[in-house]
Design a protein around this motif. Structure first.
Motif, PDB file in Angstrom:
ATOM      1  N   ALA A 104      35.439  31.515  51.761  1.00 27.11           N
ATOM      2  CA  ALA A 104      36.774  32.036  51.468  1.00 27.11           C
ATOM      3  C   ALA A 104      36.971  33.459  51.971  1.00 27.11           C
ATOM      4  CB  ALA A 104      37.044  31.982  49.969  1.00 27.11           C
ATOM      5  N   GLY A 105      36.008  34.314  51.775  1.00 28.05           N
ATOM      6  CA  GLY A 105      36.208  35.719  52.078  1.00 28.05           C
ATOM      7  C   GLY A 105      37.150  36.332  51.064  1.00 28.05           C
ATOM      8  N   GLY A 106      37.046  37.609  50.886  1.00 29.68           N
ATOM      9  CA  GLY A 106      37.920  38.289  49.936  1.00 29.68           C
ATOM     10  C   GLY A 106      37.522  38.029  48.500  1.00 29.68           C
ATOM     11  N   PRO A 107      38.320  38.542  47.571  1.00 32.68           N
ATOM     12  CA  PRO A 107      37.978  38.427  46.152  1.00 32.68           C
ATOM     13  C   PRO A 107      38.100  37.000  45.637  1.00 32.68           C
ATOM     14  CG  PRO A 107      40.165  39.367  46.413  1.00 32.68           C
ATOM     15  CD  PRO A 107      39.581  39.252  47.787  1.00 32.68           C
ATOM     16  N   ILE A 108      37.196  36.646  44.729  1.00 35.73           N
ATOM     17  CA  ILE A 108      37.205  35.333  44.093  1.00 35.73           C
ATOM     18  C   ILE A 108      37.217  35.546  42.584  1.00 35.73           C
ATOM     19  CG2 ILE A 108      35.885  33.209  43.693  1.00 35.73           C
ATOM     20  CD1 ILE A 108      37.065  33.320  46.477  1.00 35.73           C
ATOM     21  N   VAL A 109      38.098  34.835  41.890  1.00 33.50           N
ATOM     22  CA  VAL A 109      38.145  34.896  40.431  1.00 33.50           C
ATOM     23  C   VAL A 109      36.989  34.050  39.905  1.00 33.50           C
ATOM     24  CG1 VAL A 109      39.492  34.415  38.361  1.00 33.50           C
ATOM     25  CG2 VAL A 109      40.651  35.178  40.453  1.00 33.50           C
ATOM     26  N   ARG A 110      36.089  34.699  39.188  1.00 29.50           N
ATOM     27  CA  ARG A 110      34.909  34.011  38.657  1.00 29.50           C
ATOM     28  C   ARG A 110      35.051  33.658  37.184  1.00 29.50           C
ATOM     29  NH1 ARG A 110      31.910  32.948  43.014  1.00 29.50           N
ATOM     30  NH2 ARG A 110      31.715  34.687  44.434  1.00 29.50           N
ATOM     31  N   GLY A 111      36.035  34.259  36.520  1.00 24.84           N
ATOM     32  CA  GLY A 111      36.215  33.967  35.111  1.00 24.84           C
ATOM     33  C   GLY A 111      37.287  34.846  34.500  1.00 24.84           C
ATOM     34  N   PHE A 112      37.404  34.729  33.192  1.00 22.25           N
ATOM     35  CA  PHE A 112      38.420  35.461  32.449  1.00 22.25           C
ATOM     36  C   PHE A 112      37.709  36.331  31.435  1.00 22.25           C
ATOM     37  CE2 PHE A 112      40.053  31.549  34.067  1.00 22.25           C
ATOM     38  CZ  PHE A 112      41.206  31.957  34.712  1.00 22.25           C
ATOM     39  N   ALA A 113      38.207  37.544  31.248  1.00 24.02           N
ATOM     40  CA  ALA A 113      37.572  38.498  30.346  1.00 24.02           C
ATOM     41  C   ALA A 113      38.625  39.107  29.432  1.00 24.02           C
ATOM     42  CB  ALA A 113      36.874  39.594  31.154  1.00 24.02           C
ATOM     43  N   GLY A 114      38.800  38.527  28.257  1.00 23.35           N
ATOM     44  CA  GLY A 114      39.774  39.067  27.305  1.00 23.35           C
ATOM     45  C   GLY A 114      41.166  39.136  27.890  1.00 23.35           C
ATOM     46  N   THR A 115      41.616  40.337  28.144  1.00 24.10           N
ATOM     47  CA  THR A 115      42.961  40.517  28.699  1.00 24.10           C
ATOM     48  C   THR A 115      42.923  40.735  30.201  1.00 24.10           C
ATOM     49  OG1 THR A 115      42.858  42.870  28.238  1.00 24.10           O
ATOM     50  CG2 THR A 115      43.864  41.469  26.547  1.00 24.10           C
ATOM     51  N   GLY A 116      41.898  40.233  30.858  1.00 24.29           N
ATOM     52  CA  GLY A 116      41.782  40.439  32.292  1.00 24.29           C
ATOM     53  C   GLY A 116      40.997  39.347  32.979  1.00 24.29           C
ATOM     54  N   PHE A 117      40.371  39.725  34.094  1.00 24.17           N
ATOM     55  CA  PHE A 117      39.714  38.764  34.967  1.00 24.17           C
ATOM     56  C   PHE A 117      38.368  39.298  35.440  1.00 24.17           C
ATOM     57  CE2 PHE A 117      44.247  38.325  35.266  1.00 24.17           C
ATOM     58  CZ  PHE A 117      44.438  36.963  35.139  1.00 24.17           C
ATOM     59  N   ARG A 118      37.425  38.381  35.664  1.00 29.89           N
ATOM     60  CA  ARG A 118      36.167  38.729  36.313  1.00 29.89           C
ATOM     61  C   ARG A 118      36.311  38.326  37.773  1.00 29.89           C
ATOM     62  NH1 ARG A 118      31.123  36.372  37.049  1.00 29.89           N
ATOM     63  NH2 ARG A 118      31.717  34.563  35.829  1.00 29.89           N
ATOM     64  N   LEU A 119      36.276  39.319  38.658  1.00 32.50           N
ATOM     65  CA  LEU A 119      36.436  39.109  40.093  1.00 32.50           C
ATOM     66  C   LEU A 119      35.137  39.486  40.773  1.00 32.50           C
ATOM     67  CD1 LEU A 119      39.901  40.779  40.306  1.00 32.50           C
ATOM     68  CD2 LEU A 119      39.464  38.350  40.554  1.00 32.50           C
ATOM     69  N   ASP A 120      34.486  38.521  41.369  1.00 32.88           N
ATOM     70  CA  ASP A 120      33.164  38.726  41.938  1.00 32.88           C
ATOM     71  C   ASP A 120      32.300  39.365  40.855  1.00 32.88           C
ATOM     72  OD1 ASP A 120      33.857  37.546  44.434  1.00 32.88           O
ATOM     73  OD2 ASP A 120      34.920  39.379  44.952  1.00 32.88           O
ATOM     74  N   GLU A 121      31.827  40.593  41.032  1.00 33.64           N
ATOM     75  CA  GLU A 121      30.968  41.234  40.035  1.00 33.64           C
ATOM     76  C   GLU A 121      31.708  42.245  39.169  1.00 33.64           C
ATOM     77  OE1 GLU A 121      28.012  39.899  39.620  1.00 33.64           O
ATOM     78  OE2 GLU A 121      28.537  38.622  41.321  1.00 33.64           O
ATOM     79  N   ASP A 122      32.993  42.414  39.372  1.00 31.10           N
ATOM     80  CA  ASP A 122      33.782  43.393  38.637  1.00 31.10           C
ATOM     81  C   ASP A 122      34.650  42.711  37.581  1.00 31.10           C
ATOM     82  OD1 ASP A 122      32.881  45.548  40.245  1.00 31.10           O
ATOM     83  OD2 ASP A 122      34.337  44.995  41.786  1.00 31.10           O
ATOM     84  N   VAL A 123      35.007  43.490  36.562  1.00 31.63           N
ATOM     85  CA  VAL A 123      35.941  43.018  35.551  1.00 31.63           C
ATOM     86  C   VAL A 123      37.153  43.938  35.576  1.00 31.63           C
ATOM     87  CG1 VAL A 123      36.332  42.648  33.088  1.00 31.63           C
ATOM     88  CG2 VAL A 123      34.125  42.052  34.097  1.00 31.63           C
ATOM     89  N   ILE A 124      38.318  43.346  35.660  1.00 29.72           N
ATOM     90  CA  ILE A 124      39.576  44.094  35.602  1.00 29.72           C
ATOM     91  C   ILE A 124      40.254  43.688  34.294  1.00 29.72           C
ATOM     92  CG2 ILE A 124      41.843  44.429  36.649  1.00 29.72           C
ATOM     93  CD1 ILE A 124      40.552  44.024  39.365  1.00 29.72           C
ATOM     94  N   HIS A 125      40.447  44.657  33.412  1.00 27.57           N
ATOM     95  CA  HIS A 125      40.971  44.381  32.078  1.00 27.57           C
ATOM     96  C   HIS A 125      42.487  44.473  32.020  1.00 27.57           C
ATOM     97  CE1 HIS A 125      37.111  44.048  30.096  1.00 27.57           C
ATOM     98  NE2 HIS A 125      36.707  45.054  30.850  1.00 27.57           N
ATOM     99  N   ARG A 126      43.147  43.803  32.905  1.00 29.98           N
ATOM    100  CA  ARG A 126      44.612  43.705  32.903  1.00 29.98           C
ATOM    101  C   ARG A 126      45.025  42.715  33.987  1.00 29.98           C
ATOM    102  NH1 ARG A 126      46.291  49.623  35.180  1.00 29.98           N
ATOM    103  NH2 ARG A 126      44.182  50.300  34.907  1.00 29.98           N
ATOM    104  N   ALA A 127      46.302  42.681  34.288  1.00 26.12           N
ATOM    105  CA  ALA A 127      46.793  41.793  35.343  1.00 26.12           C
ATOM    106  C   ALA A 127      46.201  42.225  36.685  1.00 26.12           C
ATOM    107  CB  ALA A 127      48.319  41.844  35.385  1.00 26.12           C
ATOM    108  N   VAL A 128      46.247  41.328  37.658  1.00 27.89           N
ATOM    109  CA  VAL A 128      45.635  41.614  38.957  1.00 27.89           C
ATOM    110  C   VAL A 128      46.499  41.074  40.091  1.00 27.89           C
ATOM    111  CG1 VAL A 128      44.212  39.524  38.945  1.00 27.89           C
ATOM    112  CG2 VAL A 128      43.435  41.521  40.215  1.00 27.89           C
ATOM    113  N   LEU A 129      46.494  41.807  41.202  1.00 27.76           N
ATOM    114  CA  LEU A 129      47.113  41.368  42.456  1.00 27.76           C
ATOM    115  C   LEU A 129      45.993  41.070  43.437  1.00 27.76           C
ATOM    116  CD1 LEU A 129      49.978  44.013  42.873  1.00 27.76           C
ATOM    117  CD2 LEU A 129      50.174  41.662  42.005  1.00 27.76           C
ATOM    118  N   LEU A 130      46.074  39.922  44.097  1.00 32.90           N
ATOM    119  CA  LEU A 130      45.050  39.513  45.061  1.00 32.90           C
ATOM    120  C   LEU A 130      45.667  39.314  46.436  1.00 32.90           C
ATOM    121  CD1 LEU A 130      43.346  36.724  42.928  1.00 32.90           C
ATOM    122  CD2 LEU A 130      42.556  39.080  43.215  1.00 32.90           C
ATOM    123  N   THR A 131      44.998  39.862  47.441  1.00 36.42           N
ATOM    124  CA  THR A 131      45.318  39.567  48.831  1.00 36.42           C
ATOM    125  C   THR A 131      44.064  38.948  49.426  1.00 36.42           C
ATOM    126  OG1 THR A 131      44.518  41.624  49.829  1.00 36.42           O
ATOM    127  CG2 THR A 131      46.779  41.646  48.912  1.00 36.42           C
TER     128      THR A 131
END
Length: 122
Positions: free
Chosen positions: A7-34
């Motif tokens: 795929a390349g680029g960011p991949i959503v790996r899971g959900f973390a409370g009020t956010g998302f786990r993207l690859d190895e990072d967690v973003i604790h809110r909404a997210v924009l993906l390109t």
């Protein structure tokens, strides 16, 4: 077959409370993906979503926008759908779990798309 590796680029790996786990990072809110980036996003209420609030996500004219509306499907404002259509950008609204899955599949196919994902707990 490892669809995610291609795929390349960011991949959503899971959900973390009020956010998302993207690859190895967690973003604790909404997210924009390109296809190349993931960025935290402070969206308005879904009913107030406009082209301006999507900003750079639509600047490069993706094929279409995946709109993850949180825990349940909520239809986007008609004015937003018409404004995106006028730019040649389709919009597919679905709950954020389905949008995250669709993101991985479509990026695995090399599709040039964007995603705006509201967290599950909004």
């Amino acid at each position: 077959m490892d669809r995610e590796a291609a795929a390349g680029g960011p991949i959503v790996r899971g959900f973390a409370g009020t956010g998302f786990r993207l690859d190895e990072d967690v973003i604790h809110r909404a997210v924009l993906l390109t296809p190349d980036t993931a960025s935290a996003w402070d969206p308005p209420a879904l009913a107030d979503l406009t082209l301006d609030t999507l900003g750079a996500l639509i600047a490069d004219g993706p094929e279409f926008l995946l709109l993850g509306t949180g825990a349940a499907l909520v239809h986007p404002p008609a004015a937003l759908v018409h404004a995106l259509d006028a730019r040649g950008i389709g919009v597919e609204a679905m709950d954020s779990r389905a949008a995250a899955r669709a993101w991985g599949v479509l990026r695995g196919e090399g599709r040039m798309i964007g995603a705006a994902l509201y967290p599950l707990d909004v």
